[in-house]
Motif scaffolding. Structure first.
Motif, PDB file in Angstrom:
ATOM      1  N   LEU A 138     -37.703  45.864  49.790  1.00  0.00           N
ATOM      2  CA  LEU A 138     -38.947  45.209  49.409  1.00  0.00           C
ATOM      3  C   LEU A 138     -38.732  44.226  48.263  1.00  0.00           C
ATOM      4  O   LEU A 138     -39.410  43.189  48.198  1.00  0.00           O
ATOM      5  CB  LEU A 138     -39.999  46.255  49.034  1.00  0.00           C
ATOM      6  CG  LEU A 138     -40.648  46.969  50.224  1.00  0.00           C
ATOM      7  CD1 LEU A 138     -41.491  48.143  49.754  1.00  0.00           C
ATOM      8  CD2 LEU A 138     -41.502  45.991  51.030  1.00  0.00           C
ATOM      9  N   THR A 196     -37.555  41.260  49.874  1.00  0.00           N
ATOM     10  CA  THR A 196     -38.654  40.644  50.614  1.00  0.00           C
ATOM     11  C   THR A 196     -39.598  39.895  49.689  1.00  0.00           C
ATOM     12  O   THR A 196     -40.031  38.785  49.998  1.00  0.00           O
ATOM     13  CB  THR A 196     -39.429  41.731  51.392  1.00  0.00           C
ATOM     14  OG1 THR A 196     -38.526  42.381  52.298  1.00  0.00           O
ATOM     15  CG2 THR A 196     -40.573  41.130  52.183  1.00  0.00           C
ATOM     16  N   SER A 223     -44.402  44.583  42.159  1.00  0.00           N
ATOM     17  CA  SER A 223     -43.024  45.006  42.404  1.00  0.00           C
ATOM     18  C   SER A 223     -42.444  45.718  41.185  1.00  0.00           C
ATOM     19  O   SER A 223     -41.739  46.726  41.319  1.00  0.00           O
ATOM     20  CB  SER A 223     -42.173  43.786  42.774  1.00  0.00           C
ATOM     21  OG  SER A 223     -40.838  44.155  43.031  1.00  0.00           O
ATOM     22  N   ARG A 239     -35.943  51.573  50.515  1.00  0.00           N
ATOM     23  CA  ARG A 239     -37.162  50.784  50.711  1.00  0.00           C
ATOM     24  C   ARG A 239     -37.401  49.846  49.539  1.00  0.00           C
ATOM     25  O   ARG A 239     -37.808  48.695  49.723  1.00  0.00           O
ATOM     26  CB  ARG A 239     -38.374  51.708  50.893  1.00  0.00           C
ATOM     27  CG  ARG A 239     -38.394  52.507  52.174  1.00  0.00           C
ATOM     28  CD  ARG A 239     -39.631  53.367  52.245  1.00  0.00           C
ATOM     29  NE  ARG A 239     -40.838  52.539  52.370  1.00  0.00           N
ATOM     30  CZ  ARG A 239     -42.079  53.012  52.229  1.00  0.00           C
ATOM     31  NH1 ARG A 239     -42.277  54.286  51.930  1.00  0.00           N
ATOM     32  NH2 ARG A 239     -43.117  52.206  52.358  1.00  0.00           N
ATOM     33  N   ARG A 270     -45.570  47.165  50.328  1.00  0.00           N
ATOM     34  CA  ARG A 270     -45.296  46.645  51.671  1.00  0.00           C
ATOM     35  C   ARG A 270     -46.535  45.982  52.266  1.00  0.00           C
ATOM     36  O   ARG A 270     -46.469  44.872  52.805  1.00  0.00           O
ATOM     37  CB  ARG A 270     -44.848  47.793  52.574  1.00  0.00           C
ATOM     38  CG  ARG A 270     -44.522  47.414  54.009  1.00  0.00           C
ATOM     39  CD  ARG A 270     -44.538  48.640  54.903  1.00  0.00           C
ATOM     40  NE  ARG A 270     -45.899  49.125  55.096  1.00  0.00           N
ATOM     41  CZ  ARG A 270     -46.199  50.360  55.480  1.00  0.00           C
ATOM     42  NH1 ARG A 270     -45.248  51.252  55.674  1.00  0.00           N
ATOM     43  NH2 ARG A 270     -47.467  50.705  55.657  1.00  0.00           N
ATOM     44  N   VAL A 290     -42.827  43.232  58.571  1.00  0.00           N
ATOM     45  CA  VAL A 290     -42.843  43.816  57.226  1.00  0.00           C
ATOM     46  C   VAL A 290     -43.829  44.973  57.141  1.00  0.00           C
ATOM     47  O   VAL A 290     -43.582  45.983  56.473  1.00  0.00           O
ATOM     48  CB  VAL A 290     -43.197  42.737  56.186  1.00  0.00           C
ATOM     49  CG1 VAL A 290     -43.434  43.361  54.812  1.00  0.00           C
ATOM     50  CG2 VAL A 290     -42.087  41.698  56.092  1.00  0.00           C
TER      51      VAL A 290
END
Length: 359
Positions: free
Chosen positions: A256, A259, A219, A252, A184, A300
């Motif tokens: 993410l 995102t 990620s 989450r 994040r 964010v």
């Protein structure tokens, strides 16, 4: 564009000093000692081969109980298949008097081929080894050696599973949560960097591409950490009190991942715009775009269910609305000229939507 943030995992999470690695080492050491101590009393096994019990512990000790059980079962299956192969080799030597060197080659070769069975998993490596052990170490009574080898190793696997279940069974939810927080912060930092670059007109496609690759790699690492955390809950008595934490981690992660995807798309838009126009990445007002990216980055960066998140959400939406309104009022000669601006707005809107469930 000089990024302000570079993501890297803490050394304690990657090296031998990781507390969870030390805990695994302690459980393995205790289990190996107990297996060695009890091995002489195992039925159907010769005490001479007690050293296979600690070996069974080693092959079954993994960071999670579920993975330990799976690897232990696969190892025993591989050993059983290898022992049967070794017996076949012994039979060829005794009945057909085939030369020893040829039998060794045959057992090893067939063992490696059988090791290609995917269902064996980690047990695949033990097929050829077990066959070779039976052939070379079985001596005049290969059946006694084989029984002791298999039973004692299986006993070690059992001891390892019990140790993983009883001695503070690992639960990696907190570790996954910290990785999610790091991701994040990485995304928020990258968005702030992009906003600064847009405001200054110093958008570097190379920097954007490099940062996008780092975000994608991060990620993937975080996804693995969340999967490990989920796996650590299976058959784990400690998991009963943490199901909500696991569900929050999964939510989450999904947010993410969306995102990161939209952030990479936004970077591609800015990079293409810079390459095509050389002066600025979009036709829309750069100050309003930069402000919108900054406000989305602030959103964010908010922890889940943070009290101030509502203010950040409203600020991000307002800044994005100001930017899209300015694009609507632009006097571009053709719709294609504002396409990058609209795409940038869509990317930012998707990031905002991914954050909404946590406000």
């Amino acid at each position: 564009m000089t990024p302000r943030f570079r993501f890297s995992l803490p050394r304690s999470l990657r090296g031998p000093g990781d507390p969870e690695r030390l805990a695994l080492a302690a459980r393995t050491a205790v289990a190996a000692a107990v297996a060695w101590w009890l091995a002489p009393y195992v039925p159907l096994a010769d005490a001479e081969y007690s050293y296979y019990a600690p070996l069974g512990v080693l092959v079954s000790m993994y960071p999670t109980l579920a993975r330990s059980a799976k690897s232990g079962a696969q190892t025993i299956a591989g050993l059983g298949l290898g022992i049967a192969l070794g017996f076949a080799g012994v039979g060829l030597v005794l009945l057909l008097e085939v030369p020893g060197a040829l039998i060794v080659a045959l057992v090893v070769g067939v063992g490696v081929v059988l090791g290609g069975i995917r269902a064996l998993g980690v047990g695949a490596d033990w097929v050829a080894m077990a066959g070779l052990f039976v052939l070379l170490l079985g001596g005049a009574s290969p059946e006694e050696f084989s029984m002791s080898y298999l039973v004692t190793t299986a006993f070690g696997v059992l001891v390892g599973l019990v140790a993983n279940l009883v001695l503070f069974p690992p639960l990696y939810l907190r570790k996954a949560g910290s990785r999610l927080t790091a991701l994040r912060d990485a995304v928020a930092g990258h968005l702030h960097d992009m906003a600064d670059a847009v405001a200054s007109g110093d958008v570097s496609p190379d920097d954007l591409d490099r940062a996008a690759r780092e975000l994608s790699e991060t990620s993937r690492e975080v996804s693995e950490a969340v999967r490990d955390a989920d796996e650590s809950m299976r058959a784990n008595p400690r998991a009963l009190r943490h199901r909500e934490d696991a569900e929050l981690n999964r939510r989450r992660l999904r947010a993410l991942e969306r995102t990161v995807f939209s952030t990479r798309d936004l970077g591609d838009v800015l990079a293409r715009g810079q390459e095509e126009h050389d002066e600025r990445p979009t036709e829309g007002p750069p100050d309003l775009l930069a402000e919108a990216i900054h406000r989305v980055a602030d959103l964010v960066a908010q922890p889940p269910v943070e009290a101030d998140a509502q203010d950040e959400l409203e600020a991000a939406v307002a800044a994005l609305d100001r930017y899209t309104a300015a694009v609507d009022e632009s006097t571009a000669p053709a719709p294609s000229h504002v396409a990058p601006d609209l795409t940038a707005a869509v990317c930012l809107r998707r990031i905002v939507d991914a954050a909404r469930p946590f406000v």
